[in-house]
Design a protein around this motif. Structure first.
Motif, PDB file in Angstrom:
ATOM      1  N   PHE A  84      42.199  85.097 -21.694  1.00 44.04           N
ATOM      2  CA  PHE A  84      41.874  85.408 -20.299  1.00 44.04           C
ATOM      3  C   PHE A  84      40.415  85.207 -19.915  1.00 44.04           C
ATOM      4  O   PHE A  84      40.065  85.259 -18.734  1.00 44.04           O
ATOM      5  CB  PHE A  84      42.252  86.863 -20.016  1.00 44.04           C
ATOM      6  N   SER A  85      39.540  84.981 -20.877  1.00 51.40           N
ATOM      7  CA  SER A  85      38.106  84.991 -20.603  1.00 51.40           C
ATOM      8  C   SER A  85      37.418  83.935 -21.462  1.00 51.40           C
ATOM      9  O   SER A  85      37.951  83.506 -22.493  1.00 51.40           O
ATOM     10  CB  SER A  85      37.556  86.388 -20.909  1.00 51.40           C
ATOM     11  N   HIS A  86      36.222  83.529 -21.043  1.00 48.70           N
ATOM     12  CA  HIS A  86      35.530  82.498 -21.829  1.00 48.70           C
ATOM     13  C   HIS A  86      34.028  82.534 -21.587  1.00 48.70           C
ATOM     14  O   HIS A  86      33.537  83.150 -20.637  1.00 48.70           O
ATOM     15  CB  HIS A  86      36.075  81.106 -21.486  1.00 48.70           C
ATOM     16  N   ARG A  87      33.332  81.858 -22.468  1.00 44.78           N
ATOM     17  CA  ARG A  87      31.927  81.501 -22.294  1.00 44.78           C
ATOM     18  C   ARG A  87      31.811  80.003 -22.544  1.00 44.78           C
ATOM     19  O   ARG A  87      32.109  79.526 -23.640  1.00 44.78           O
ATOM     20  CB  ARG A  87      31.025  82.252 -23.284  1.00 44.78           C
ATOM     21  N   ASP A  88      31.447  79.245 -21.555  1.00 43.21           N
ATOM     22  CA  ASP A  88      31.169  77.808 -21.664  1.00 43.21           C
ATOM     23  C   ASP A  88      32.366  76.971 -22.107  1.00 43.21           C
ATOM     24  O   ASP A  88      32.191  75.921 -22.739  1.00 43.21           O
ATOM     25  CB  ASP A  88      29.992  77.551 -22.621  1.00 43.21           C
ATOM     26  N   LEU A  89      33.579  77.374 -21.769  1.00 39.93           N
ATOM     27  CA  LEU A  89      34.740  76.544 -22.090  1.00 39.93           C
ATOM     28  C   LEU A  89      34.643  75.185 -21.407  1.00 39.93           C
ATOM     29  O   LEU A  89      34.993  74.151 -22.005  1.00 39.93           O
ATOM     30  CB  LEU A  89      36.032  77.253 -21.666  1.00 39.93           C
ATOM     31  N   ASN A  90      34.174  75.166 -20.181  1.00 45.81           N
ATOM     32  CA  ASN A  90      34.085  73.896 -19.461  1.00 45.81           C
ATOM     33  C   ASN A  90      33.070  72.941 -20.081  1.00 45.81           C
ATOM     34  O   ASN A  90      33.223  71.724 -19.995  1.00 45.81           O
ATOM     35  CB  ASN A  90      33.765  74.146 -17.985  1.00 45.81           C
ATOM     36  N   TYR A  91      32.042  73.498 -20.707  1.00 46.46           N
ATOM     37  CA  TYR A  91      31.085  72.656 -21.433  1.00 46.46           C
ATOM     38  C   TYR A  91      31.774  71.959 -22.610  1.00 46.46           C
ATOM     39  O   TYR A  91      31.543  70.771 -22.877  1.00 46.46           O
ATOM     40  CB  TYR A  91      29.914  73.505 -21.921  1.00 46.46           C
ATOM     41  N   ILE A  92      32.648  72.688 -23.301  1.00 48.96           N
ATOM     42  CA  ILE A  92      33.404  72.088 -24.405  1.00 48.96           C
ATOM     43  C   ILE A  92      34.357  71.015 -23.873  1.00 48.96           C
ATOM     44  O   ILE A  92      34.502  69.942 -24.478  1.00 48.96           O
ATOM     45  CB  ILE A  92      34.180  73.175 -25.185  1.00 48.96           C
ATOM     46  N   LEU A  93      35.002  71.275 -22.749  1.00 48.36           N
ATOM     47  CA  LEU A  93      35.882  70.262 -22.150  1.00 48.36           C
ATOM     48  C   LEU A  93      35.090  69.030 -21.736  1.00 48.36           C
ATOM     49  O   LEU A  93      35.575  67.901 -21.860  1.00 48.36           O
ATOM     50  CB  LEU A  93      36.630  70.860 -20.959  1.00 48.36           C
ATOM     51  N   ASP A  94      33.873  69.241 -21.237  1.00 49.12           N
ATOM     52  CA  ASP A  94      33.008  68.102 -20.902  1.00 49.12           C
ATOM     53  C   ASP A  94      32.760  67.242 -22.137  1.00 49.12           C
ATOM     54  O   ASP A  94      32.839  66.009 -22.096  1.00 49.12           O
ATOM     55  CB  ASP A  94      31.664  68.590 -20.355  1.00 49.12           C
ATOM     56  N   ARG A  95      32.433  67.896 -23.238  1.00 43.21           N
ATOM     57  CA  ARG A  95      32.143  67.159 -24.475  1.00 43.21           C
ATOM     58  C   ARG A  95      33.386  66.433 -24.978  1.00 43.21           C
ATOM     59  O   ARG A  95      33.307  65.276 -25.424  1.00 43.21           O
ATOM     60  CB  ARG A  95      31.605  68.114 -25.556  1.00 43.21           C
ATOM     61  N   HIS A  96      34.538  67.092 -24.925  1.00 44.34           N
ATOM     62  CA  HIS A  96      35.766  66.435 -25.360  1.00 44.34           C
ATOM     63  C   HIS A  96      36.063  65.221 -24.490  1.00 44.34           C
ATOM     64  O   HIS A  96      36.472  64.163 -25.007  1.00 44.34           O
ATOM     65  CB  HIS A  96      36.931  67.418 -25.305  1.00 44.34           C
ATOM     66  N   GLU A  97      35.843  65.367 -23.204  1.00 43.05           N
ATOM     67  CA  GLU A  97      36.105  64.269 -22.278  1.00 43.05           C
ATOM     68  C   GLU A  97      35.241  63.051 -22.603  1.00 43.05           C
ATOM     69  O   GLU A  97      35.676  61.907 -22.489  1.00 43.05           O
ATOM     70  CB  GLU A  97      35.844  64.745 -20.848  1.00 43.05           C
ATOM     71  N   LYS A  98      34.003  63.306 -23.051  1.00 46.57           N
ATOM     72  CA  LYS A  98      33.082  62.216 -23.400  1.00 46.57           C
ATOM     73  C   LYS A  98      33.215  61.760 -24.847  1.00 46.57           C
ATOM     74  O   LYS A  98      32.561  60.792 -25.255  1.00 46.57           O
ATOM     75  CB  LYS A  98      31.637  62.666 -23.157  1.00 46.57           C
ATOM     76  N   GLY A  99      34.046  62.464 -25.634  1.00 48.17           N
ATOM     77  CA  GLY A  99      34.175  62.110 -27.044  1.00 48.17           C
ATOM     78  C   GLY A  99      33.016  62.603 -27.887  1.00 48.17           C
ATOM     79  O   GLY A  99      32.769  62.080 -28.980  1.00 48.17           O
ATOM     80  N   GLU A 100      32.286  63.617 -27.400  1.00 51.15           N
ATOM     81  CA  GLU A 100      31.163  64.177 -28.149  1.00 51.15           C
ATOM     82  C   GLU A 100      31.662  65.265 -29.100  1.00 51.15           C
ATOM     83  O   GLU A 100      32.606  65.993 -28.780  1.00 51.15           O
ATOM     84  CB  GLU A 100      30.124  64.753 -27.183  1.00 51.15           C
ATOM     85  N   PRO A 101      31.015  65.410 -30.269  1.00 52.33           N
ATOM     86  CA  PRO A 101      31.562  66.302 -31.306  1.00 52.33           C
ATOM     87  C   PRO A 101      31.383  67.786 -30.997  1.00 52.33           C
ATOM     88  O   PRO A 101      30.421  68.211 -30.357  1.00 52.33           O
ATOM     89  CB  PRO A 101      30.756  65.919 -32.546  1.00 52.33           C
ATOM     90  N   PHE A 102      32.334  68.572 -31.466  1.00 60.49           N
ATOM     91  CA  PHE A 102      32.252  70.027 -31.535  1.00 60.49           C
ATOM     92  C   PHE A 102      33.240  70.462 -32.594  1.00 60.49           C
ATOM     93  O   PHE A 102      34.031  69.662 -33.106  1.00 60.49           O
ATOM     94  CB  PHE A 102      32.536  70.692 -30.178  1.00 60.49           C
ATOM     95  N   PHE A 103      33.194  71.742 -32.967  1.00 60.10           N
ATOM     96  CA  PHE A 103      34.141  72.236 -33.965  1.00 60.10           C
ATOM     97  C   PHE A 103      34.688  73.584 -33.535  1.00 60.10           C
ATOM     98  O   PHE A 103      34.157  74.237 -32.624  1.00 60.10           O
ATOM     99  CB  PHE A 103      33.510  72.306 -35.361  1.00 60.10           C
ATOM    100  N   LEU A 104      35.764  73.995 -34.177  1.00 63.48           N
ATOM    101  CA  LEU A 104      36.377  75.296 -33.943  1.00 63.48           C
ATOM    102  C   LEU A 104      35.949  76.256 -35.053  1.00 63.48           C
ATOM    103  O   LEU A 104      35.781  75.850 -36.207  1.00 63.48           O
ATOM    104  CB  LEU A 104      37.904  75.190 -33.933  1.00 63.48           C
ATOM    105  N   TYR A 105      35.779  77.509 -34.697  1.00 61.73           N
ATOM    106  CA  TYR A 105      35.395  78.535 -35.668  1.00 61.73           C
ATOM    107  C   TYR A 105      36.134  79.823 -35.324  1.00 61.73           C
ATOM    108  O   TYR A 105      36.102  80.292 -34.194  1.00 61.73           O
ATOM    109  CB  TYR A 105      33.879  78.736 -35.628  1.00 61.73           C
ATOM    110  N   THR A 106      36.836  80.362 -36.304  1.00 59.96           N
ATOM    111  CA  THR A 106      37.442  81.683 -36.142  1.00 59.96           C
ATOM    112  C   THR A 106      37.385  82.382 -37.491  1.00 59.96           C
ATOM    113  O   THR A 106      36.858  81.831 -38.469  1.00 59.96           O
ATOM    114  CB  THR A 106      38.878  81.587 -35.587  1.00 59.96           C
ATOM    115  N   GLY A 107      37.897  83.580 -37.574  1.00 54.74           N
ATOM    116  CA  GLY A 107      37.779  84.295 -38.846  1.00 54.74           C
ATOM    117  C   GLY A 107      38.693  85.492 -38.936  1.00 54.74           C
ATOM    118  O   GLY A 107      39.463  85.811 -38.031  1.00 54.74           O
ATOM    119  N   ARG A 108      38.560  86.169 -40.068  1.00 57.66           N
ATOM    120  CA  ARG A 108      39.395  87.338 -40.361  1.00 57.66           C
ATOM    121  C   ARG A 108      38.641  88.259 -41.306  1.00 57.66           C
ATOM    122  O   ARG A 108      38.047  87.813 -42.295  1.00 57.66           O
ATOM    123  CB  ARG A 108      40.707  86.866 -41.004  1.00 57.66           C
TER     124      ARG A 108
END
Length: 478
Positions: A84-108
């Motif tokens: 329901f909430s985000h910080r800078d999700l649209n920035y990540i979508l911008d990068r994906h749209e341009k083919g610029e790298p990013f990674f996913l990080y989660t944990g337990r």
């Protein structure tokens, strides 16, 4: 052609009034809803959390853009307001749209020998994001945290949980070719530890107290742990994945799918990243899966009757739902037929909202229960059936996870990923402003007030100490 908009408006996505300030408490270790004058615990007010934490609500237009950029219909968690909430999700979508790298990080944080269904929510969503974006994923197992924050667990206990929980995580279906899993106890060192110390150096005790509520009785391991969790958000911590060109790698951001209670860690990390000139992590937040006891609660790995565990047998699931699942129905069958039940607080319906894929079927259940055409026992039966199928499928996958498979996920190997195969070169990326100020930029107003108060108290203490020393020196001279 886009899929038709879902007809269900889940209780999880309904708006709570922003102007109502609740007494709820949400932090990385405790989640409790507001307790009303009648002693009843209320549901978590997620809109209030958005305002308190300074995040952004995921809006309908965000879902439209997500589908346009990725070519995938948003996950049911996104469609139903569970995410329901985000910080800078649209920035990540911008990068994906341009083919610029990013990674996913989660944990337990491994705190028991089995995950429960609430733990699988961020992992299931992360797995889906991995498939959609085709990017590397880093999963952190914070075994050190679970030792530091517990008075009863020993290191050997949490390490055992780490091994068992890793098999649970792998069973979600992650691709080993583009996934790296690590344990803090085993991986600490090298570039990762360098980044830990960079964060530690940039984070004062006052900031840690303001963000996390630590006091003079908090052990120093707790106080510094945020730096460890934060360092995983920096691509330079993992040269075996991203390479050794630090200047280029430092610009690679991550997207962190997590429950909203983890946001304080990364609020701190984003502030430090700004000052270290590293890419700020982006976040996408999920709400909590209520405990069986109902709204305002959170499943606990240490309380068996609060949750459905991934090791539970079909009869255990049935018994737990029938005995403990909070009902939104009426007391008698006649009243239920006449007045209907409240799906907004009914645990069985909430669980269906998380795990039933079909939007139309979910809406039919909601209407039938709300209008009294469906009884509580019938709703619980539907929930039991859905969870038994979900847990059984998970257990079958877990039975196939060997120690060799786990070892492969832990191996420090080069990951294989493609990202966006059809980037749009002309897409505009809204760069996250780096700036040069050392002033915190991610802290809330309340946290800044706490820091100012701590500073004033410390200045007063030092002034008194100086005055005492001066008097002692004068007395000695006399």
């Amino acid at each position: 052609m886009a899929d038709p908009a879902p007809t269900v408006t889940a209780a999880l996505a309904e708006d709570a009034p922003l102007e109502v300030r609740s007494k709820q408490s949400v932090d990385p270790w405790n989640v409790t809803g507001e307790t009303g004058a009648d002693g009843v615990v209320k549901a978590i007010n997620y809109n209030a959390l958005i305002e308190d934490f300074g995040t952004k609500k995921i809006l309908a237009e965000d879902l439209v853009r997500f589908e346009k950029v990725t070519g995938h219909r948003p996950h049911r968690f996104m469609r139903r307001g569970i995410v329901f909430s985000h910080r800078d999700l649209n920035y990540i979508l911008d990068r994906h749209e341009k083919g610029e790298p990013f990674f996913l990080y989660t944990g337990r944080g491994p705190s028991s020998d089995s995950m429960h269904i609430g733990h699988t929510v961020p992992f299931e969503f992360t797995k889906w994001l991995q498939d959609v974006f085709d990017v590397p994923l880093i999963i952190m197992l914070t075994d050190d945290e679970k030792y530091l924050f517990s008075e009863s667990r020993e290191i050997e206990d949490v390490q055992k949980y780490t091994h068992e929980n890793t098999k649970d995580i792998v069973s979600v279906g992650f691709d080993p070719k583009k996934t790296f899993i690590f344990s803090d106890y085993e991986f600490m060192g090298g570039e990762f530890y360098k980044n830990v110390t960079r964060i530690q150096k940039k984070t004062t005790l006052s900031v840690a107290k303001a963000i996390f509520g630590f006091d003079n009785e908090s052990n120093i391991g707790k106080i510094s742990f945020g730096a460890i969790q934060g360092a995983t958000a920096f691509a330079t911590s993992f040269p075996h994945i991203f390479g050794t060109d630090k200047a280029a790698v430092a610009k690679i951001p991550c997207l962190i799918p997590c429950a909203i209670d983890q946001d304080p860690y990364f609020r701190m990390t984003r502030d430090v990243a700004h000052r270290l000139h590293f890419a700020k992590p982006a976040l996408i937040h999920a709400r909590f899966l209520d405990a069986l006891q109902g709204p305002g609660s959170k499943m606990s790995a240490s309380v068996d009757t609060s949750a459905i565990f991934m090791k539970d047998e079909p009869n255990q699931i049935k018994n737990k739902i029938n005995r403990y699942a909070f009902s939104g129905g009426q007391v008698t069958e006649q009243d239920q037929r006449e007045k209907g039940g409240d799906p907004n607080v009914d645990v069985s319906f909430q669980y269906l909202t998380f795990f039933l894929e079909d939007d139309e079927e979910l809406e039919k259940v909601r209407v039938a229960y709300r209008t009294g055409k469906m009884l509580t026992g019938e709703l619980k039966a539907l929930c039991i059936k859905e969870l038994q199928v979900y847990v059984k499928a998970f257990q079958e996958r877990r039975a196939a996870v060997t120690d060799e498979i786990v070892h492969d996920f832990f191996a420090e190997k080069k990951l294989i990923f493609k990202g966006n195969p059809n980037p749009i070169a002309s897409a505009k990326t809204e760069e996250v402003e780096e700036g040069s100020s050392d002033a915190p930029k991610e802290l809330t107003k309340n946290q800044l007030k706490k820091i100012a108060k701590e500073k004033a108290i410390e200045e007063k203490r030092l002034a008194k100490l100086k005055e005492k020393e001066e008097k002692a020196a004068a007395a000695a001279a006399a």
